[in-house]
Scaffold this active site. Structure first.
Site, PDB file in Angstrom:
ATOM      1  N   GLY A  10       2.668  -1.085   4.407  1.00  0.00           N
ATOM      2  CA  GLY A  10       2.599   0.334   4.062  1.00  0.00           C
ATOM      3  C   GLY A  10       3.994   0.899   3.852  1.00  0.00           C
ATOM      4  O   GLY A  10       4.602   0.725   2.795  1.00  0.00           O
ATOM      5  N   GLY A  11       4.517   1.564   4.882  1.00  0.00           N
ATOM      6  CA  GLY A  11       5.785   2.287   4.758  1.00  0.00           C
ATOM      7  C   GLY A  11       6.908   1.474   4.136  1.00  0.00           C
ATOM      8  O   GLY A  11       7.619   1.960   3.245  1.00  0.00           O
TER       9      GLY A  11
ATOM     10  N   GLU B 153      -7.075   4.491   7.478  1.00  0.00           N
ATOM     11  CA  GLU B 153      -6.856   5.909   7.160  1.00  0.00           C
ATOM     12  C   GLU B 153      -8.047   6.484   6.401  1.00  0.00           C
ATOM     13  O   GLU B 153      -8.351   7.672   6.522  1.00  0.00           O
ATOM     14  CB  GLU B 153      -5.531   6.062   6.380  1.00  0.00           C
ATOM     15  CG  GLU B 153      -4.347   5.830   7.309  1.00  0.00           C
ATOM     16  CD  GLU B 153      -3.068   5.372   6.627  1.00  0.00           C
ATOM     17  OE1 GLU B 153      -2.987   5.403   5.383  1.00  0.00           O
ATOM     18  OE2 GLU B 153      -2.141   4.966   7.365  1.00  0.00           O
TER      19      GLU B 153
ATOM     20  N   GLY C 109       1.794   2.385  10.733  1.00  0.00           N
ATOM     21  CA  GLY C 109       2.688   3.531  10.576  1.00  0.00           C
ATOM     22  C   GLY C 109       3.325   3.998  11.874  1.00  0.00           C
ATOM     23  O   GLY C 109       3.896   5.087  11.931  1.00  0.00           O
TER      24      GLY C 109
ATOM     25  N   ASN D 174       0.868  -1.184   0.000  1.00  0.00           N
ATOM     26  CA  ASN D 174       0.000   0.000   0.000  1.00  0.00           C
ATOM     27  C   ASN D 174       0.898   1.225   0.000  1.00  0.00           C
ATOM     28  O   ASN D 174       1.474   1.568   1.031  1.00  0.00           O
ATOM     29  CB  ASN D 174      -0.898  -0.011   1.246  1.00  0.00           C
ATOM     30  CG  ASN D 174      -1.744   1.241   1.344  1.00  0.00           C
ATOM     31  OD1 ASN D 174      -1.835   2.009   0.375  1.00  0.00           O
ATOM     32  ND2 ASN D 174      -2.357   1.467   2.490  1.00  0.00           N
ATOM     33  N   TRP D 175       0.979   1.858  -1.168  1.00  0.00           N
ATOM     34  CA  TRP D 175       1.888   3.001  -1.283  1.00  0.00           C
ATOM     35  C   TRP D 175       1.259   4.286  -0.755  1.00  0.00           C
ATOM     36  O   TRP D 175       1.892   5.336  -0.780  1.00  0.00           O
ATOM     37  CB  TRP D 175       2.325   3.166  -2.742  1.00  0.00           C
ATOM     38  CG  TRP D 175       3.349   2.152  -3.177  1.00  0.00           C
ATOM     39  CD1 TRP D 175       3.904   1.159  -2.421  1.00  0.00           C
ATOM     40  CD2 TRP D 175       3.959   2.045  -4.478  1.00  0.00           C
ATOM     41  NE1 TRP D 175       4.807   0.447  -3.160  1.00  0.00           N
ATOM     42  CE2 TRP D 175       4.862   0.963  -4.421  1.00  0.00           C
ATOM     43  CE3 TRP D 175       3.820   2.743  -5.678  1.00  0.00           C
ATOM     44  CZ2 TRP D 175       5.624   0.573  -5.532  1.00  0.00           C
ATOM     45  CZ3 TRP D 175       4.573   2.367  -6.780  1.00  0.00           C
ATOM     46  CH2 TRP D 175       5.464   1.294  -6.703  1.00  0.00           C
TER      47      TRP D 175
ATOM     48  N   HIS E  40      -9.612   0.791   4.560  1.00  0.00           N
ATOM     49  CA  HIS E  40      -8.355   1.054   5.282  1.00  0.00           C
ATOM     50  C   HIS E  40      -8.633   2.041   6.414  1.00  0.00           C
ATOM     51  O   HIS E  40      -9.441   2.955   6.281  1.00  0.00           O
ATOM     52  CB  HIS E  40      -7.316   1.617   4.311  1.00  0.00           C
ATOM     53  CG  HIS E  40      -5.944   1.648   4.896  1.00  0.00           C
ATOM     54  ND1 HIS E  40      -5.545   2.629   5.777  1.00  0.00           N
ATOM     55  CD2 HIS E  40      -4.881   0.813   4.752  1.00  0.00           C
ATOM     56  CE1 HIS E  40      -4.289   2.385   6.140  1.00  0.00           C
ATOM     57  NE2 HIS E  40      -3.870   1.283   5.528  1.00  0.00           N
TER      58      HIS E  40
ATOM     59  N   SER F 154       2.996  -1.894  10.451  1.00  0.00           N
ATOM     60  CA  SER F 154       4.451  -1.738  10.624  1.00  0.00           C
ATOM     61  C   SER F 154       5.214  -3.016  10.313  1.00  0.00           C
ATOM     62  O   SER F 154       6.197  -3.341  10.983  1.00  0.00           O
ATOM     63  CB  SER F 154       4.769  -1.232  12.039  1.00  0.00           C
ATOM     64  OG  SER F 154       4.180   0.041  12.250  1.00  0.00           O
TER      65      SER F 154
HETATM   66  C1  PEP Z   1      -1.031   0.005   5.783  1.00  0.00           C
HETATM   67  O1  PEP Z   1      -0.949   1.023   5.152  1.00  0.00           O
HETATM   68  O2  PEP Z   1      -1.962  -0.775   5.583  1.00  0.00           O
HETATM   69  C2  PEP Z   1      -0.005  -0.290   6.774  1.00  0.00           C
HETATM   70  C3  PEP Z   1      -0.089  -1.412   7.460  1.00  0.00           C
HETATM   71  O3  PEP Z   1       0.996   0.641   6.934  1.00  0.00           O
HETATM   72  P1  PEP Z   1       2.384   0.419   7.716  1.00  0.00           P
HETATM   73  O4  PEP Z   1       2.971  -0.858   7.195  1.00  0.00           O
HETATM   74  O5  PEP Z   1       3.196   1.623   7.364  1.00  0.00           O
HETATM   75  O6  PEP Z   1       2.069   0.324   9.160  1.00  0.00           O
END
Ligand code: PEP
Length: 266
Positions: A236-237, A97, A175, A9-10, A95, A215
């Protein structure tokens, strides 16, 4: 047997000028045929990623990060599921967010789920509790409620045919650099299957893939994939770094090959 999936997930990173190159590099560094790989860039970069992957490695799928719950109309700035034809084959829904920033409710996520399936998009449905829910011992009941509400009114067999994947993403782990423990994530994955089964999912939902997200990095993915209940990760990151994706997919490949059995090793 459930597939092993690593989805990137960018978020709101990469534009059309740089997304293609990053997708190409990740595809090259993660060429593990037993793992289902998906890259979800921003809408404006879908075409660039699609074109890059078509050349580098068409086995890597392209996904969107959301869709609107209507097909068309006066919804400024939105994109509907049918508009993604030829651009994406997967879509992330619900999601945290989007729930936080766009006010998406479980019911709305459920409507989007229907649109995704109608359009032939493979959905990754995100669920997960807030920290106060976990601290209060109600993480499973919160996730159960999210799932039941999103699935309500849908034919479970149709969702299964569409390849629905659930991503368990504790909100406090997204995140933040904090992780759920592997055992807690696995317990939630089984609770998710139990909720789906009681909502009528075929076969007791034993075939429903559940990913962990929050994360995830190349350094901690092993803890999650050591759990047989967990079928991969929504990243994500770390998914913006080719080195990280290479490590995550390499570890996922070990799990996938173990599931396929000795004949897969070659
Ligand atoms: C996500 O965006 O779904 C996610 C899990 O982000 P991160 O890996 O940065 O926690």
């Amino acid at each position: 047997m459930r597939p092993v999936v690593v989805a990137a997930n960018w978020k709101m990173h990469t534009g059309p000028d740089d997304a293609g190159e990053l997708a190409r590099t990740i595809a090259r560094r993660t060429a593990e045929p037993s793992v289902v790989r998906v890259i979800c860039p921003p809408f404006v970069s879908l075409a660039a990623v699609r074109d890059a992957l078509a050349v580098e490695d068409p086995r890597v799928a392209v996904g969107a990060q959301t869709i609107h719950h209507e097909l068309q109309g006066a919804y400024t700035g939105e994109v509907s599921a049918p508009m993604l034809a030829g651009l994406a084959t997967w879509v992330i829904l619900g999601h945290s967010e989007r729930r936080r920033d766009a006010g998406e409710t479980d019911a709305l996520v459920g409507r989007k789920l229907g649109r995704a399936v109608e359009a032939g998009l493979r959905p990754i449905l995100c669920v997960g509790e807030q920290l106060e829910d976990r601290d209060a011992g109600r993480a499973e009941s919160v996730v159960d409620g999210q799932l039941r509400c999103a699935l309500a009114g849908h034919d479970p067999a149709g969702l299964e045919a569409a390849g629905l994947v659930i991503a368990y993403e504790p909100v406090w782990a997204i995140g933040t650099g904090r992780n759920a423990r592997g055992a807690d994530a696995a317990a939630m994955a089984e609770a998710i299957r139990a909720a789906a089964a009681s909502a009528g999912w075929p076969g007791g939902a034993a075939d429903l893939p559940v990913l962990y997200g929050g994360s995830v990095t190349s350094a901690n993915i092993a803890e999650f994939l050591a759990e047989p209940a967990i079928d991969g990760a929504l990243v994500g990151g770390a998914s913006l770094k080719a080195d990280e994706m290479a490590g995550i997919v390499a570890r996922a490949g070990l799990t996938a090959q173990a599931r396929l059995g000795p004949e897969s090793a070659s």
